[in-house]
Design a protein around this motif. Structure first.
Motif, short mmCIF file in Angstrom:
data_model
loop_
_atom_site.label_atom_id
_atom_site.label_comp_id
_atom_site.label_asym_id
_atom_site.label_seq_id
_atom_site.Cartn_x
_atom_site.Cartn_y
_atom_site.Cartn_z
N ALA A 48 0.16 8.83 -11.34
CA ALA A 48 1.16 9.08 -11.78
C ALA A 48 2.46 8.73 -11.05
CB ALA A 48 2.04 10.30 -12.49
N GLU A 49 2.04 8.52 -9.97
CA GLU A 49 2.85 8.50 -8.69
C GLU A 49 2.78 6.69 -7.59
OE1 GLU A 49 4.79 11.18 -6.08
OE2 GLU A 49 4.35 12.60 -7.75
N ARG A 50 1.50 6.32 -8.75
CA ARG A 50 0.83 4.79 -7.72
C ARG A 50 0.91 4.44 -6.95
NH1 ARG A 50 4.80 1.48 -7.73
NH2 ARG A 50 6.41 3.15 -8.23
N ILE A 51 -0.06 5.89 -6.57
CA ILE A 51 -0.44 6.36 -4.47
C ILE A 51 -1.49 5.52 -4.61
CG2 ILE A 51 -0.74 7.93 -3.27
CD1 ILE A 51 2.17 7.76 -3.48
N ILE A 71 0.50 -0.90 -0.01
CA ILE A 71 0.10 0.06 -0.18
C ILE A 71 0.91 0.72 -0.32
CG2 ILE A 71 -2.01 1.67 1.10
CD1 ILE A 71 -2.55 -1.61 2.92
N ARG A 72 0.76 2.23 -0.90
CA ARG A 72 0.71 3.27 -0.61
C ARG A 72 0.45 4.90 -0.50
NH1 ARG A 72 4.35 5.01 -5.38
NH2 ARG A 72 6.19 5.61 -4.25
N VAL A 73 1.37 5.17 0.16
CA VAL A 73 0.04 5.88 0.92
C VAL A 73 0.46 7.32 1.26
CG1 VAL A 73 -0.97 6.72 3.22
CG2 VAL A 73 -0.38 4.54 2.70
N ASP A 114 3.56 17.16 2.35
CA ASP A 114 2.72 18.57 1.98
C ASP A 114 2.62 19.37 0.65
OD1 ASP A 114 2.53 19.29 5.07
OD2 ASP A 114 3.61 20.33 5.47
N ALA A 115 3.41 18.69 -0.48
CA ALA A 115 3.32 19.17 -1.49
C ALA A 115 1.67 18.15 -2.14
CB ALA A 115 3.82 18.67 -2.90
N LYS A 116 1.11 18.75 -2.93
CA LYS A 116 -0.36 17.45 -3.10
C LYS A 116 0.39 16.46 -4.78
CE LYS A 116 -4.24 20.50 -2.93
NZ LYS A 116 -4.87 20.67 -3.54
N THR A 117 0.51 15.27 -4.54
CA THR A 117 0.37 14.10 -5.04
C THR A 117 0.14 13.56 -5.86
OG1 THR A 117 1.59 13.11 -2.96
CG2 THR A 117 1.72 11.91 -4.82
N ASP A 118 0.66 13.64 -7.28
CA ASP A 118 -0.87 13.08 -8.76
C ASP A 118 -0.56 10.79 -8.39
OD1 ASP A 118 -0.87 11.86 -10.73
OD2 ASP A 118 -0.47 13.24 -11.66
N HIS A 120 -8.70 15.09 4.63
CA HIS A 120 -10.30 14.12 3.30
C HIS A 120 -8.96 12.47 3.17
CE1 HIS A 120 -12.21 17.95 2.95
NE2 HIS A 120 -13.09 17.10 2.35
N VAL A 121 -9.98 11.61 2.76
CA VAL A 121 -8.97 10.34 2.76
C VAL A 121 -9.31 10.52 1.28
CG1 VAL A 121 -8.54 7.68 2.31
CG2 VAL A 121 -9.37 9.47 4.38
N LEU A 122 -8.34 10.22 -0.39
CA LEU A 122 -8.42 10.57 -1.48
C LEU A 122 -8.07 8.90 -2.62
CD1 LEU A 122 -7.39 14.16 -2.10
CD2 LEU A 122 -9.83 13.51 -2.38
N TYR A 123 -8.14 8.30 -3.27
CA TYR A 123 -8.07 7.08 -3.88
C TYR A 123 -8.31 7.25 -5.10
CZ TYR A 123 -12.09 5.19 -1.47
OH TYR A 123 -13.88 5.64 -0.45
N PRO A 124 -7.73 6.26 -6.33
CA PRO A 124 -7.91 6.94 -8.04
C PRO A 124 -9.57 6.35 -7.72
CG PRO A 124 -6.07 6.44 -7.38
CD PRO A 124 -6.87 5.77 -6.22
#
Length: 304
Positions: A136-139, A94-96, A129-133, A270-274
């Motif tokens: 693209a970064e397989r989060i 799991i990549r968080v 603290d930067a917003k992650t894609d 917030h919790v986000l997922y693709p």
């Protein structure tokens, strides 16, 4: 293009020793197996099997092809079985992605308990603290503060109380007294995030719901919440800090509320997922864990 299913079928025929044996194992008609192997031979331009009334025999080309394909087919089958197992038993990586201060309020013990309960799960945290894609970064899952603006992601809001309040150490209050009003803070030492100019500004909401501002010269400034928390606990001055970060210090009496009728509305987490489709079981369970822990620990506002 050669159909990979036909290659897998060829491997099954060799292992079964006959078209009929492979057909029984796969649950398809024997003539279908024979026809698809013939199609494979035509596409390859070579004979793979010698047929007789008694048995099938690999040609030299067929033997070479089988040796090259058998392990790969088995690897694909194992990968499919592993994925199907993950549907029933949590497993995998799991990549968080989470804010840099995530473990300041999400206890590491909670993660340790999760990993102990699910030994086939691995967790990798990307703290920034930067917003992650996420794509693209397989989060697999991201935790973000503030309003949710990523319309392409699935999200839910936690019930974590993100408000900020004024606090100081008992030693500071004993030495300098408690301020009588918001404007009285100019007569006190304060600690704050670094801000442009010589004065820092706090904007807080009072008991009547009206926003008020106070300007002051920060006795101590820093660029992280933990730096400000430690400065406040050391008695340097009054700090404006998020409730989740200071709750345990507050309950332990290490920090005291200052002007508790004032607060700054914090950013919701917030919790986000693709995508919610085919969400891995391990990811789903981890999301529920985080939401459950944060709700139980921080949903209720602190009461002075």
């Amino acid at each position: 293009m050669i159909d990979l299913n036909d290659i897998a079928l060829f491997v099954q025929v060799v292992r079964s020793g006959s078209f009929a044996g492979a057909a029984r194992r796969l649950g398809i008609p024997a003539n279908t197996v024979s026809r698809r192997i013939q199609q494979l031979e035509q596409q390859l331009g070579m004979r793979l099997l010698q047929r007789s009334t008694r048995k099938l025999t690999l040609t030299n080309s067929g033997q070479t092809f089988y040796e090259r394909c058998a392990d790969n087919v088995e690897g694909l089958n194992e990968a499919a079985r592993d994925l199907m197992t993950d549907i029933q038993e949590p497993g995998g990586l799991i990549r968080v992605a989470a804010p840099a201060d995530f473990f300041d309020f999400f206890l590491m013990d909670w993660t340790a308990d999760f990993l102990a309960k699910y030994p086939k799960v691995f967790v990798e945290f990307i703290l920034s603290d930067a917003k992650t894609d996420l794509i693209a970064e397989r989060i697999d899952v991201a935790f973000r503060g503030g309003s949710m603006q990523d319309s392409g992601y699935i999200g839910r809001q936690t019930q974590c109380d993100g408000n900020q309040c004024l606090v100081a150490s008992p030693a500071y209050i004993a030495a300098h007294g408690m301020p009588d009003s918001l404007q009285d803070l100019v007569n006190h030492a304060c600690v704050s995030f670094s801000q442009p100019g010589s004065h820092a500004v706090w904007s807080l909401t009072g008991p009547n719901g009206i926003d008020e501002e106070v300007q002051f010269v920060a006795r101590f400034s820093g660029n992280t919440v933990q730096a400000l928390r430690k400065a406040a606990m050391a008695g340097i001055g009054i700090a404006l800090l998020p409730n989740p970060i200071i709750k345990h210090d507050f309950n332990a009496g290490l920090l005291l509320p200052v002007l508790p009728q004032y607060k700054r509305t914090g950013r919701n987490l917030h919790v986000l997922y693709p995508s919610r489709r085919h969400l891995p079981l391990a990811v789903s369970i981890f999301i529920e864990l985080v939401v459950e822990k944060l709700t139980a620990e921080y949903a209720a506002p602190m009461v002075p």
